[in-house]
Enzyme design. Structure first.
Site, PDB file in Angstrom:
ATOM      1  N   HIS A 329     -70.624  84.704 -58.261  1.00 57.95           N
ATOM      2  CA  HIS A 329     -70.409  86.053 -57.729  1.00 57.95           C
ATOM      3  C   HIS A 329     -69.516  86.864 -58.664  1.00 57.95           C
ATOM      4  O   HIS A 329     -69.862  87.990 -59.042  1.00 57.95           O
ATOM      5  CB  HIS A 329     -69.778  85.942 -56.337  1.00 57.95           C
ATOM      6  CG  HIS A 329     -69.405  87.253 -55.718  1.00 57.95           C
ATOM      7  ND1 HIS A 329     -70.119  87.799 -54.674  1.00 57.95           N
ATOM      8  CD2 HIS A 329     -68.388  88.127 -55.964  1.00 57.95           C
ATOM      9  CE1 HIS A 329     -69.573  88.955 -54.319  1.00 57.95           C
ATOM     10  NE2 HIS A 329     -68.504  89.170 -55.087  1.00 57.95           N
ATOM     11  N   GLU A 330     -68.378  86.297 -59.030  1.00 54.14           N
ATOM     12  CA  GLU A 330     -67.416  87.056 -59.840  1.00 54.14           C
ATOM     13  C   GLU A 330     -67.955  87.325 -61.242  1.00 54.14           C
ATOM     14  O   GLU A 330     -67.800  88.434 -61.776  1.00 54.14           O
ATOM     15  CB  GLU A 330     -66.071  86.322 -59.912  1.00 54.14           C
ATOM     16  CG  GLU A 330     -65.400  86.066 -58.571  1.00 54.14           C
ATOM     17  CD  GLU A 330     -65.204  87.321 -57.722  1.00 54.14           C
ATOM     18  OE1 GLU A 330     -65.269  88.440 -58.273  1.00 54.14           O
ATOM     19  OE2 GLU A 330     -65.009  87.188 -56.512  1.00 54.14           O
ATOM     20  N   HIS A 415     -68.232  95.271 -49.117  1.00 52.44           N
ATOM     21  CA  HIS A 415     -68.560  93.886 -48.786  1.00 52.44           C
ATOM     22  C   HIS A 415     -69.458  93.802 -47.552  1.00 52.44           C
ATOM     23  O   HIS A 415     -70.093  92.770 -47.317  1.00 52.44           O
ATOM     24  CB  HIS A 415     -67.281  93.077 -48.558  1.00 52.44           C
ATOM     25  CG  HIS A 415     -66.440  92.944 -49.788  1.00 52.44           C
ATOM     26  ND1 HIS A 415     -65.475  93.871 -50.124  1.00 52.44           N
ATOM     27  CD2 HIS A 415     -66.434  92.016 -50.775  1.00 52.44           C
ATOM     28  CE1 HIS A 415     -64.887  93.492 -51.256  1.00 52.44           C
ATOM     29  NE2 HIS A 415     -65.459  92.384 -51.672  1.00 52.44           N
TER      30      HIS A 415
END
Length: 513
Positions: A329-330, A415
């Site tokens: 994800h990052e 998010h």
């Protein structure tokens, strides 16, 4: 100074001199093969010498081919000049499916034109290097052209043993000056035991009698201990026996193993799946910061430091944030920043988060780690009760995320607005209704009451990746994302194909039409 250089001659798959080269194969019928790509790239060097900064004294040898799903290909070449290896002279030919040259990547600025006759002999070069580095020569000096500085220079490549380990040095073959030096680095097969990933293999770097948690096979990606501080550069993890972590949180290396392994798997996923070499596509590694702050319940990507940061969690609700899907994800935030540059607010911000969730999930499936098998749950290993942060099959299960698009989605935290994109991807990859994958049961609704079948992770991932890297821009919203993915599906599989129609159906199923 360089931190790593490869000085040994690579085994050559194909070699071509500008003056005489084999004619390329005819246009491919069916899948593009590496040999087809090499033949056409070789011909391109002959026909477009200026683009490659290629002169009559150059020969080129292919050393790697990547073929994208859409048939475009990328062929890397090493360069020799009058028989000498050229450091920094390598090039990449980017070809269309037809074999036509589309672009060239090179560092060398201009055609080489220099004498290859040294003023200094090999023995004097070795002595000059040994004097400068305060050591003793190790091995024979060999001639090369160093094309990395502004003006290419003929150099002797030397090796020197010092009190601080072995070093390589480039000595100007005319003046005897050391123009560059760097420590010997080796890819070492280390082992690690992480908290979330269990027992894994790691590529590390030997430096003298110790090992560094730094991966020279993946752009020198490394991991530092922030020592529970929020400022400073942190401390590079080192080890005496190259066995890292114990699987327990009492050992500070344990979480570092999770982070380092997650980055390696993400790097390999992007390289093996899409031919992308690192976050920026330039082969350069990022780094991890673990043990950040105290009780820090988060993980993040930063463009400014080109790094990932992982908190240890508060120990009550959350444990360490370093896990496979979080690493994917990052790092994908970094990929997005280097491609579409999706602005981190409104619908484009939700898409930014969604892309990270999607590719973090695909990294998990790619890795096939026994302790953390692939699923469509985001961050399920972070919470101590294993409650996921987000659900891709039905994002609304967290009571915060949107599973269907509406005009108010842009007002949500990114998010939670990401749910629309996550839901669309799940429907495209898996389909609507009930499914069990790797022992996890999902039940994905649609917003239009319809049903649909999925096309699998590989095709869905290819469509979203091409859309992100080719068609999305900084302010792409969900309506534009539909168009971008349809364009990508058209390019990859054709208009009206099963994949194209499924892409349209997935967006309609989340009320993006």
């Amino acid at each position: 100074m360089r931190t790593k250089a490869i000085l040994s001659t690579t085994t050559l798959a194909a070699s071509v001199a500008l003056a005489a080269a084999a004619a390329p194969a005819q246009a491919a019928v069916g899948p593009i093969t590496p040999s087809f790509a090499v033949d056409h790239a070789t011909s391109a060097i002959r026909g477009h010498a200026t683009a490659f900064a290629a002169g009559a004294g150059d020969t080129f040898a292919s050393r790697g081919v990547l073929v994208d799903a859409d048939g475009t290909s990328h062929v890397r070449f090493n360069r020799n000049y009058l028989g000498l290896p050229v450091i920094g002279g390598d090039v990449i030919a980017h070809l269309a499916k037809s074999g036509d040259l589309r672009d060239v990547t090179r560092s060398q600025a201009a055609t080489l034109a220099l004498s290859t006759t040294p003023t200094l002999n090999a023995a004097r070069a070795n002595r000059a290097a040994a004097t400068a580095l305060k050591g003793v020569p190790s091995g024979a000096a060999t001639l090369a052209v160093d094309a990395i500085p502004g003006t290419p220079v003929l150099v002797w490549r030397t090796t020197v043993d010092t009190a601080h380990g072995q070093f390589h040095a480039l000595v100007d073959a005319a003046t005897g000056a050391v123009v560059d030096r760097w420590a010997e680095e080796q890819t070492i097969g280390g082992t690690g035991t992480g908290y979330n990933v269990g027992a894994v293999s790691l590529d590390t770097t030997q430096s003298g009698s110790t090992y560094q948690l730094k991966d020279p096979e993946r752009g020198d990606t490394y991991t530092v201990d922030m020592n529970n501080k929020r400022f400073g550069k942190g401390t590079l993890f080192t080890d005496a026996d190259n066995a890292w972590g114990t699987g327990t949180l009492s050992n500070r290396q344990t979480v570092a193993v999770d982070a380092q392994y997650g980055v390696a798997e993400t790097w390999d996923f992007y390289l093996d799946t899409f031919g992308r070499r690192g976050i920026a596509g330039d082969g350069k590694g990022s780094y991890n910061r673990v043990h950040y702050g105290s009780g820090y319940n988060n993980a993040s990507w930063s463009d400014s430091c080109f790094c990932m940061t992982y908190g240890d969690g508060d120990g009550n609700s959350y444990g360490p944030f370093a896990s496979l899907d979080v690493a994917g994800h990052e790092m994908t935030h970094g990929v997005t920043s280097r491609t579409a540059g999706l602005v981190y607010s409104g619908e484009s911000g939700g898409l930014n988060e969604s892309m990270s969730d999607i590719f973090g999930t695909l990294v998990e499936f790619y890795s096939n780690n026994a302790k953390d098998p692939g699923d469509y749950l985001i961050g399920e290993n972070i919470a101590l009760n294993h409650e996921p942060l987000r659900f891709m099959d039905d994002p609304s299960k967290d009571s915060k995320s949107a599973k269907c698009w509406s005009s108010t989605v842009k007002n949500l935290d990114v998010h939670y607005s990401s749910g629309v994109g996550n839901h669309a991807f799940f429907l495209l990859a898996v389909g609507s209704g009930s499914h069990t994958v790797n022992g996890v049961t999902y039940n994905s609704p649609t917003c239009n009451g319809g049903t649909m079948s999925g096309i699998g992770n590989a095709a869905a991932g290819a469509i979203f990746y091409k859309a992100l890297t080719t068609y999305m821009t900084s302010n792409t919203n969900y309506a534009a994302a539909r168009t971008a993915t349809l364009n990508a599906a058209r390019d990859l599989y054709g208009t009206g194909s099963t994949q194209y129609n499924a892409t349209a159906a997935a967006w309609s199923a989340v009320a993006v039409g």
